[in-house]
Enzyme design. Structure first.
Site, PDB file in Angstrom:
ATOM      1  N   GLY A  44       0.801  -0.978   0.374  1.00  0.00           N
ATOM      2  CA  GLY A  44       0.003  -0.108  -0.048  1.00  0.00           C
ATOM      3  C   GLY A  44       0.767   1.341  -0.278  1.00  0.00           C
ATOM      4  O   GLY A  44       0.511   2.491   0.450  1.00  0.00           O
ATOM      5  N   THR A  46       1.552   2.788  -2.308  1.00  0.00           N
ATOM      6  CA  THR A  46       1.773   4.351  -3.677  1.00  0.00           C
ATOM      7  C   THR A  46       0.767   5.783  -3.628  1.00  0.00           C
ATOM      8  O   THR A  46       0.253   6.225  -4.007  1.00  0.00           O
ATOM      9  CB  THR A  46       0.480   3.224  -4.653  1.00  0.00           C
ATOM     10  OG1 THR A  46      -0.171   2.621  -4.447  1.00  0.00           O
ATOM     11  CG2 THR A  46       1.299   2.134  -5.653  1.00  0.00           C
ATOM     12  N   GLY A  48      -1.331   7.625   0.512  1.00  0.00           N
ATOM     13  CA  GLY A  48      -1.620   7.905   1.860  1.00  0.00           C
ATOM     14  C   GLY A  48       0.174   7.371   3.383  1.00  0.00           C
ATOM     15  O   GLY A  48       0.924   7.677   2.656  1.00  0.00           O
ATOM     16  N   ILE A  49      -0.695   6.990   3.946  1.00  0.00           N
ATOM     17  CA  ILE A  49       0.599   6.627   4.211  1.00  0.00           C
ATOM     18  C   ILE A  49       1.733   5.745   4.401  1.00  0.00           C
ATOM     19  O   ILE A  49       2.984   5.519   4.797  1.00  0.00           O
ATOM     20  CB  ILE A  49       0.085   5.798   6.385  1.00  0.00           C
ATOM     21  CG1 ILE A  49      -0.790   6.993   6.984  1.00  0.00           C
ATOM     22  CG2 ILE A  49       0.777   5.416   6.739  1.00  0.00           C
ATOM     23  CD1 ILE A  49      -2.069   6.234   7.836  1.00  0.00           C
ATOM     24  N   GLY A  50       0.503   4.910   3.627  1.00  0.00           N
ATOM     25  CA  GLY A  50       2.062   3.718   3.023  1.00  0.00           C
ATOM     26  C   GLY A  50       3.246   4.626   2.256  1.00  0.00           C
ATOM     27  O   GLY A  50       4.842   4.266   1.984  1.00  0.00           O
ATOM     28  N   ASP A  96      -1.670  -8.383  -6.107  1.00  0.00           N
ATOM     29  CA  ASP A  96      -3.163  -7.778  -5.849  1.00  0.00           C
ATOM     30  C   ASP A  96      -2.952  -8.640  -4.777  1.00  0.00           C
ATOM     31  O   ASP A  96      -3.152 -10.002  -4.596  1.00  0.00           O
ATOM     32  CB  ASP A  96      -4.249  -8.329  -6.902  1.00  0.00           C
ATOM     33  CG  ASP A  96      -4.966  -7.972  -7.427  1.00  0.00           C
ATOM     34  OD1 ASP A  96      -5.798  -8.302  -5.774  1.00  0.00           O
ATOM     35  OD2 ASP A  96      -6.135  -8.606  -7.452  1.00  0.00           O
ATOM     36  N   ASN A 123       0.808  -2.447   5.613  1.00  0.00           N
ATOM     37  CA  ASN A 123       0.020  -1.748   5.512  1.00  0.00           C
ATOM     38  C   ASN A 123      -1.338  -1.426   4.190  1.00  0.00           C
ATOM     39  O   ASN A 123      -2.443  -1.062   4.762  1.00  0.00           O
ATOM     40  CB  ASN A 123       0.960  -0.195   4.817  1.00  0.00           C
ATOM     41  CG  ASN A 123       0.162   0.931   4.930  1.00  0.00           C
ATOM     42  OD1 ASN A 123      -0.359   1.837   6.062  1.00  0.00           O
ATOM     43  ND2 ASN A 123       0.499   1.245   3.404  1.00  0.00           N
ATOM     44  N   TYR A 157       7.831 -15.300   5.601  1.00  0.00           N
ATOM     45  CA  TYR A 157       9.320 -15.108   6.660  1.00  0.00           C
ATOM     46  C   TYR A 157       9.455 -16.835   6.762  1.00  0.00           C
ATOM     47  O   TYR A 157      11.058 -17.252   6.834  1.00  0.00           O
ATOM     48  CB  TYR A 157       8.779 -15.029   7.896  1.00  0.00           C
ATOM     49  CG  TYR A 157       8.416 -14.296   8.621  1.00  0.00           C
ATOM     50  CD1 TYR A 157       9.411 -13.295   8.246  1.00  0.00           C
ATOM     51  CD2 TYR A 157       6.966 -13.292   8.517  1.00  0.00           C
ATOM     52  CE1 TYR A 157       9.305 -11.894   8.743  1.00  0.00           C
ATOM     53  CE2 TYR A 157       7.398 -11.952   8.805  1.00  0.00           C
ATOM     54  CZ  TYR A 157       8.898 -11.309   9.036  1.00  0.00           C
ATOM     55  OH  TYR A 157       8.823  -9.297   9.512  1.00  0.00           O
TER      56      TYR A 157
END
Length: 287
Positions: A44, A46, A48-50, A96, A123, A157
């Protein structure tokens, strides 16, 4: 009431930061030399917060891997970050999150790069007004916000060895994975963060007179994008969070979450059921 007043006033907590702290402020003590070997995957990123998280971490010398559905938008964000930080290393890959096949493809691509994975920031999020389903026939919000991130986390992980319901699921997942990692004495920490109320793309997707009016009247109470990204950046780079796992952070301070989010049995049940759901979907893809 006390917590609300602390939030509105921006009073700093034990970490020295509070609701008014920005992402740049909370990472000022992170030198380039100490972060230049770190690699962060930020979903995320691209907007805002990300996007702000990616910008600030890149500015601090962290290599950024940006999985994105809109590759054109991702390229624009990459270009903007590199204009500010010419030395920043940013890798853009397609994903996606609502599609397990797409998540698996991204993970295979990342693992083929043979890069370390030091920071994983889940995010990305959607908030759909209508009942929609992913290509895997799973409700879209749950598939994107939780299921895709679950599969991404588990796959990465393992490979490197190392809204209300979907967000609750994210916290329960973080706590359960943390418990499992600690049981294996793995040097990996996983925590959940709450950025606060920020006018991001999720809100803009629901434009209307009532929504816009409410946010106009409440604008003084909302966080800026940089303030919203501060807790994420703080947990990612602060020495004060080193070694801490299975915790919940808000306004750059460790805080308590709901009793349901702290329910260890529910976390284990959710993890098991999600793993079974993903295995079922993957078996369909392989047939």
């Amino acid at each position: 009431m006390k917590d609300t007043l602390r939030y509105l006033a921006g009073i700093a907590g034990p970490s020295g930061y509070g609701s008014k702290s920005t992402a740049e402020q909370v990472t000022q003590c992170s030198s380039f030399s100490s972060t230049s070997q770190l690699t962060a995957i930020i979903t995320g990123a691209t907007s805002g917060i990300g996007a702000e998280t990616a910008r600030v971490l890149a500015k601090r010398g962290v290599r950024i891997v940006m999985p994105a559905r809109d590759m054109k938008k991702a390229a624009q964000v990459k270009e903007a970050i590199q204009r500010e930080s010419p030395e920043a290393e940013i890798i853009v890959c397609e994903i996606d999150l609502s599609s397990l096949a797409s998540v698996q493809s991204f993970c295979n691509h990342f693992l083929a790069l043979r890069l370390p994975l030091n920071i994983l920031i889940n995010n990305a999020g959607v908030f759909s007004k209508n009942l929609e389903f992913s290509e895997d026939k799973v409700e879209l919000t749950f598939a994107t916000n939780y299921l895709g991130h679950y599969f991404l986390t588990e796959t990465l992980y393992n490979g490197t060895r190392a809204y209300a319901q979907s967000k609750l699921a994210n916290i329960l997942h973080a706590k359960e994975v943390s418990r499992q990692l600690q049981g294996r004495n793995a040097r990996v920490t996983i925590n959940a963060v709450h950025p606060g109320i920020v006018k991001t793309a999720i809100i803009r997707a629901h434009k209307g007179f009532i929504t816009d009016s409410l946010f106009f009247m409440a604008s003084k109470l909302l966080k800026t994008t940089s303030q919203g990204a501060s807790t994420t950046c703080y947990v990612a780079l602060s020495s004060q969070t080193e070694g801490k796992s299975g915790k919940f952070y808000a306004d750059c301070n460790e805080t308590n979450c709901s009793s349901l989010a702290n329910d260890e049995l529910e976390a284990q049940k959710l993890w098991t059921r999600t793993r079974n759901l993903i295995n079922k979907q993957l078996s369909k893809l392989s047939t």
